[in-house]
Each structure stands twice: as structure tokens, then as C-alpha cells.
Design an enzyme around this catalytic site. Structure first.
Site, PDB file in Angstrom:
ATOM      1  N   ALA A 247      15.744 -18.890 -18.863  1.00  0.00           N
ATOM      2  CA  ALA A 247      17.152 -18.506 -18.045  1.00  0.00           C
ATOM      3  C   ALA A 247      18.021 -17.904 -18.595  1.00  0.00           C
ATOM      4  O   ALA A 247      18.937 -17.927 -18.248  1.00  0.00           O
ATOM      5  CB  ALA A 247      17.499 -20.130 -17.456  1.00  0.00           C
ATOM      6  N   PRO A 249      21.413 -16.105 -19.917  1.00  0.00           N
ATOM      7  CA  PRO A 249      22.670 -17.133 -19.878  1.00  0.00           C
ATOM      8  C   PRO A 249      22.405 -17.836 -19.359  1.00  0.00           C
ATOM      9  O   PRO A 249      23.819 -18.595 -19.260  1.00  0.00           O
ATOM     10  CB  PRO A 249      23.586 -15.694 -20.339  1.00  0.00           C
ATOM     11  CG  PRO A 249      23.110 -14.295 -19.805  1.00  0.00           C
ATOM     12  CD  PRO A 249      22.046 -14.331 -19.881  1.00  0.00           C
ATOM     13  N   ASP A 331      12.462 -13.011 -15.037  1.00  0.00           N
ATOM     14  CA  ASP A 331      13.203 -12.210 -15.609  1.00  0.00           C
ATOM     15  C   ASP A 331      12.771 -12.409 -17.048  1.00  0.00           C
ATOM     16  O   ASP A 331      14.106 -12.048 -17.989  1.00  0.00           O
ATOM     17  CB  ASP A 331      14.559 -12.447 -14.952  1.00  0.00           C
ATOM     18  CG  ASP A 331      15.653 -11.567 -15.657  1.00  0.00           C
ATOM     19  OD1 ASP A 331      15.422  -9.541 -15.175  1.00  0.00           O
ATOM     20  OD2 ASP A 331      16.680 -11.357 -16.392  1.00  0.00           O
ATOM     21  N   CYS A 390      15.795  -5.062 -16.205  1.00  0.00           N
ATOM     22  CA  CYS A 390      16.428  -4.521 -16.180  1.00  0.00           C
ATOM     23  C   CYS A 390      16.012  -3.388 -16.546  1.00  0.00           C
ATOM     24  O   CYS A 390      17.219  -2.218 -17.109  1.00  0.00           O
ATOM     25  CB  CYS A 390      18.048  -4.762 -17.056  1.00  0.00           C
ATOM     26  SG  CYS A 390      17.457  -5.672 -18.386  1.00  0.00           S
TER      27      CYS A 390
END
Length: 559
Positions: A247, A249, A331, A390
Site C-alpha cells: 500500500a 505511500p 502493485d 511501473c
């Protein structure tokens, strides 16, 4: 020469990984004007660092030259050559001295080698020699309206007031490129995402709407995962839980929180169930503290941190605590190869990795990423999960998705890739078929962002669903002028009243920002109202504006 010594010392610290760019700057204890000048020099030098190092290696420095210019710091020549060649007004800004003289006597040779280097690399401008080719400067500054605290049209109206900075709202396209510094418009893909000029960054990081949590600075591509996951509230007695597995930042977590709360209002739920929540996981102690701060400032009352740092991979998917998990956002750690506008991205190794080292690193990351997906697929009542990175490397993107689809967990639990219609169907750039065994259908189901070219950082998003549990997804409510003019409307309001406590909290914060009339052409808020609710809203709208009151109580910015 003091500025150059400070910049060189700054770079020495960064090179030894003793600090971050922002931490190093704060430790200098300089006046604001000097801090900005120092930061600008350091950042620009970092952008050109590989080029400057190449140029220095091509000029015939004598032993005496080296003794003079490297005496204080090995990074001193970098900042001096930077200003001599790459500054807006080229030239070393200091009085004459042995260090300056040692560099200046090679000025002609440096200029000649620069011309040769540009020809060799096939570039015309100096900016194209920057790390990332200057693509970071092509990305606007994005800011997401935090609907946990304020309605979109209220914040947009506030930004146009004196207290809000007299920004100009561009409500009709086509929009200028680049955007004027004091202008903004709504993004065409993500609801409630505002698009500003990159030059507005310094204004926004100090803006009251940001420091108060009403506006969250977040890259457009970073908004994709939560938007695609689109968590829905429970319409039965069984709660609806969401997991954000990594989670910190907290930007994506706060986005999930806002989407879940907003979906409750659209569904006509008068008081969103306290059981409907987002579980945020973060293992790093330092990042966990940042997450706590972010969630608190953003007013995410439906986020559960658990009070302790937790490792997602250590959870028992079949445990009673997780039986209500229906949505998961993954992520995980990645190479970060798509990020081109983060300051600390510039401090990473400038030299290219050799093929073997790169492959080993990507294989290790891909193995971890695949384990995250396989673990997420075990949650028995989960019906939708989003995996994003990313990274621009297919080893972490398409290859991981293919491996996940072939995994035992996917086959045993009925997971498949979601169709394009559920994964940003209007986004043109999709996956690479050649990296997905030639499967065009699979490539069409995932999303890619090209750094700079797509006005975002590099990013990858995929979505997995369980066909036996997933409902026919309702289209997301695109709250934008463009969508409104196309005739997209929100669901018909039901007769229940939004929870009074939540309504009063949001109203109080909105009023601190300063009430303003709704913007023509912008959709009305989704709050459900009876005639009594409408009277309350009208009464509140007539109250005195007080944005200054908010500015006095804002927490410090967490950038």
C-alpha cells in the site's frame, strides 16, 4: 564558488546513498531562495551526469588539472561543466580562481566533444542528452480530487477563487499543450483527475487543498489500478473487503477508499456498511509510517491498517479474517524502469547493466511478482484482482501475466484475464502480442503506458476475474465536463439519505475550502437527497466562505 561546493557535497551524499534528494536539501538549512537555486543545479546536473562524465573522459586533463578540480570533491567538475555548457545562461558563476581556470582552458574542447556526442547519438538538442531523454518534462502534473473530503465541483470552483490561486478552468477541448501554468482541466480517462502544467508543481505542493488532503498529487497512470479494480460495496449481508497488498505511500489506497465510498452512494446505500473496508498492507516500517500519515490526512475512514506492519504473502487466504475479500490490488516491487519524473530516479546508476545482471534482476523481481498473484488467487471469495507495475520490461509485465494464467491457482480457482471492455477500453496503447505468445486477444486485455509519449510515466495494468463470481460490471461514472456533454449521467438517485455524519464531515471540510456555485456543465454530486436533504444542502450553500480557516489547521505536506 560556494554554491558549487555545496552542490558537489550534495552529490557526494547522494552517491553514497546516505540520503535522498529532499532529505539532503533540508539538511543544508539554507534560505528558501538559496535552497531553490541549489536544488535546481543539483537536479539538472544529475540529468546530465552521464553526458558530463563522458565529456570529462574525452578531454586531456593534466595531473595538475586533476589535482586542482578534484581536490574538494570528485563531483565538483560535474557541476562546473554543467554550468559551463548546459545552464540556461552558460558560464561558471564565480570569480576567477585556479579551479575555474582549470575547467575554462578546456572550454573549446568540451564544446567540440559535445557536438560529436550529439551526432553520435543522433540528437539535436541538449535536452535529449538528459537521463530519460527529457521525457519527464513532457508529463503534466496530475492531481486527484479526494472525494472522501470534498465534492469535485466544489474544489474546482475553489481553485478559481482568490483563496484558491485564481487558476483558470479549461472546460472545453482541445486543450493547449503545454498547459498554461495557472490553468487546469479534467482528465479524459480518470474521473476527478485534474491536469495541470508541470510548472505548477511548486504551487501545488504548497497549496492548501494539497496540504489538507483534499487534492492528492498522483500520476495519471498510477490512478489506473484502483480505477480498473473498481471495488463495489456489498448489497447483501456479506461485507465487501478490498486488499491493497503493497500500500505505501498510500495514493492507490486512498483512491480505493474514495471509489468504494462513492460506489456506495451510487448504489443508494444510505449508510455504507462499516464492514465494507480496504485492508492496507505494508511491511517496511518507514513506509508504513508514511502510509499512516497519508491515510489519516486523506480521511480514509474505511481503510484498515491493522495497527501493525503486515506481509501480504504471510496471510492465510482461507482464514476467517479474509473470507469477505472480494477485490485485490497488487502493485508489487518492480524495476521502476517506467518512472521518469521522480527526483530519486536520477540518482540510480547511470551506466547500463550488462545483459546477465539485468536478466538476473528481472527474473528475481518477476518471480516475486508471480508469487503475489498466485497468492491472491487463493482467496476463496475473491472475484477480481488487478496487477500493475511501473515497469516497461515485458519480463515483469506480459510474461508475468502469462505465467499467472498458466498457474495451478488460476486453473483451480477459475481465474481468467478480464476483457478489454473492463480494462480502460478507451486507452489506445495495449499489451505487446509478441510478448504474450502471439495472443492478440490477451494483449488487448492489458494496458501499457509509454513514458512521456502518453503524458504519463511508464506503466502496465492487467486485471484477472473469476467468471463464476463476477457480475456484469456497471460502467464507471465518469465525472467530467466531456462525459456530461456526451450525456453520461449518474444512476438515478434513490430516496435514502446519505449518512448524516459523513455528510456533515464532508460539508465542514468543503466549507473551509470555500463554497462556490456548481460549475455549469459539470455533473451534480451523487449524494442522495430527500426534500429535507435538499433544504439542508441549500442552507449550507448559503453559509459564509472561510478558506482561511482551513489554511490555519492544515497538516504539513507529505510529498
Amino acid at each position: 564558488m560556494n554554491l558549487y561546493f555545496q552542490a558537489a557535497s550534495f552529490l557526494d551524499e547522494l552517491e553514497l546513498k546516505q540520503t535522498s534528494i529532499k532529505a539532503a536539501l533540508s539538511s543544508q538549512n539554507l534560505p528558501e531562495k538559496d535552497s531553490k537555486r541549489l536544488l535546481a543545479l543539483v537536479i539538472s546536473t544529475l540529468k546530465y551526469k552521464p553526458t558530463i562524465q563522458t565529456l570529462l573522459s574525452l578531454i586531456p586533463l593534466t595531473k595538475d588539472d586533476k589535482k586542482v578540480i578534484y581536490a574538494k570533491s570528485k563531483n565538483l567538475p560535474l557541476v562546473l561543466v554543467h554550468d559551463l555548457i548546459f545552464a540556461a545562461k552558460p558560464g561558471i558563476q564565480s570569480s576567477t580562481g585556479p579551479i575555474k581556470d582549470a575547467i575554462l582552458k578546456h572550454k573549446t574542447r568540451l564544446a567540440a566533444e559535445l557536438v560529436k556526442l550529439k551526432i553520435k547519438k543522433g540528437v539535436r538538442s541538449n535536452k535529449e542528452l538528459q537521463i530519460g531523454g527529457g521525457v519527464g518534462e513532457q508529463i503534466p502534473r496530475y492531481a486527484r480530487i479526494n472525494t472522501n473530503l470534498i465534492e469535485p465541483e466544489e474544489l474546482i470552483a475553489f481553485l478559481q477563487t482568490k483563496e484558491g490561486g485564481f487558476f483558470t478552468f479549461l472546460d472545453k477541448g482541445p486543450f493547449p499543450d503545454p498547459i498554461p501554468t495557472k490553468s487546469f482541466h479534467l482528465d479524459e480517462h480518470i474521473p476527478n483527475l485534474l491536469v495541470f502544467a508541470l510548472a505548477a508543481s511548486s504551487i501545488l505542493t504548497q497549496h492548501v487543498s494539497y496540504t489538507s488532503g483534499h487534492l492528492i498529487l498522483q500520476d495519471k497512470a498510477s490512478c489506473f489500478p484502483a480505477y480498473v479494480l473498481a471495488p463495489q460495496p456489498s448489497l447483501t449481508s456479506q461485507p465487501s473487503h478490498v486488499i491493497d497488498a503493497t500500500a505505501a505511500p498510500g495514493n492507490k489506497t486512498s483512491h480505493l477508499s474514495a471509489l468504494l465510498a462513492h460506489a456506495s452512494l451510487l448504489a443508494g446505500i444510505s449508510s455504507p456498511k462499516a464492514q465494507d473496508k480496504v485492508h492496507a498492507f505494508e511491511l517496511s516500517p518507514k513506509r508504513f509510517k508514511v502510509l499512516e500519515m497519508m491515510i489519516g490526512r486523506a480521511g480514509c475512514t474505511n481503510v484498515e491498517l491493522g495497527g501493525t506492519r503486515r506481509d501480504f504473502l504471510e496471510t492465510d487466504p482461507y482464514g476467517a479474517e479474509w473470507r469477505d475479500v472480494k477485490y485485490l490490488l497488487l502493485d508489487p516491487s518492480c524495476s521502476g524502469s517506467g518512472i521518469v519524473n521522480r527526483l530519486d530516479f536520477l540518482t540510480e546508476e547511470a551506466e547500463e547493466e550488462n545483459d546477465t545482471t539485468k536478466k538476473e534482476r528481472l527474473d528475481k523481481l518477476a518471480g516475486f511478482q508471480l508469487n503475489m498473484i498466485r497468492h491472491a488467487m487463493k482467496f476463496p471469495n475473491a472475484k477480481k484482482l488487478v496487477y500493475s507495475t511501473c515497469s516497461i520490461h515485458p519480463e515483469e509485465d506480459e510474461h508475468v501475466v502469462l505465467a499467472a494464467l498458466e498457474s495451478k491457482e488460476a486453473k483451480e480457482h477459475g481465474w481468467s484475464i478480464a476483457p478489454r471492455s473492463m480494462v480502460l477500453p478507451d486507452w489506445d496503447r495495449r499489451g505487446r502480442p509478441e510478448e504474450m505468445a502471439g495472443r492478440v486477444d490477451l494483449a488487448e486485455s492489458v494496458v501499457r503506458c509509454e513514458p512521456g509519449v502518453d503524458k504519463t510515466n511508464g506503466f502496465f495494468v492487467s486485471c484477472f476475474i473469476r467468471a463464476n463470481l463476477i457480475e456484469d460490471p456497471a460502467p464507471m461514472q465518469v465525472q467530467s465536463v466531456k462525459a456530461a456533454k456526451k450525456g453520461k449521467k449518474r444512476k438515478a438517485e434513490q430516496s435514502t439519505i446519505v449518512d448524516d455524519n459523513q455528510d456533515q464531515k464532508k460539508e465542514g471540510l468543503a466549507q473551509k475550502l470555500g463554497k462556490a456555485d456548481p460549475i455549469e456543465g459539470y455533473p451534480a454530486t451523487s449524494s442522495t437527497e430527500t426534500s429535507e436533504g435538499a433544504k439542508k444542502k441549500k442552507k449550507r450553500a448559503n453559509k459564509k466562505k472561510s478558506p482561511a480557516g482551513m489554511a490555519q489547521s492544515t497538516p504539513s505536506a507529505d510529498q
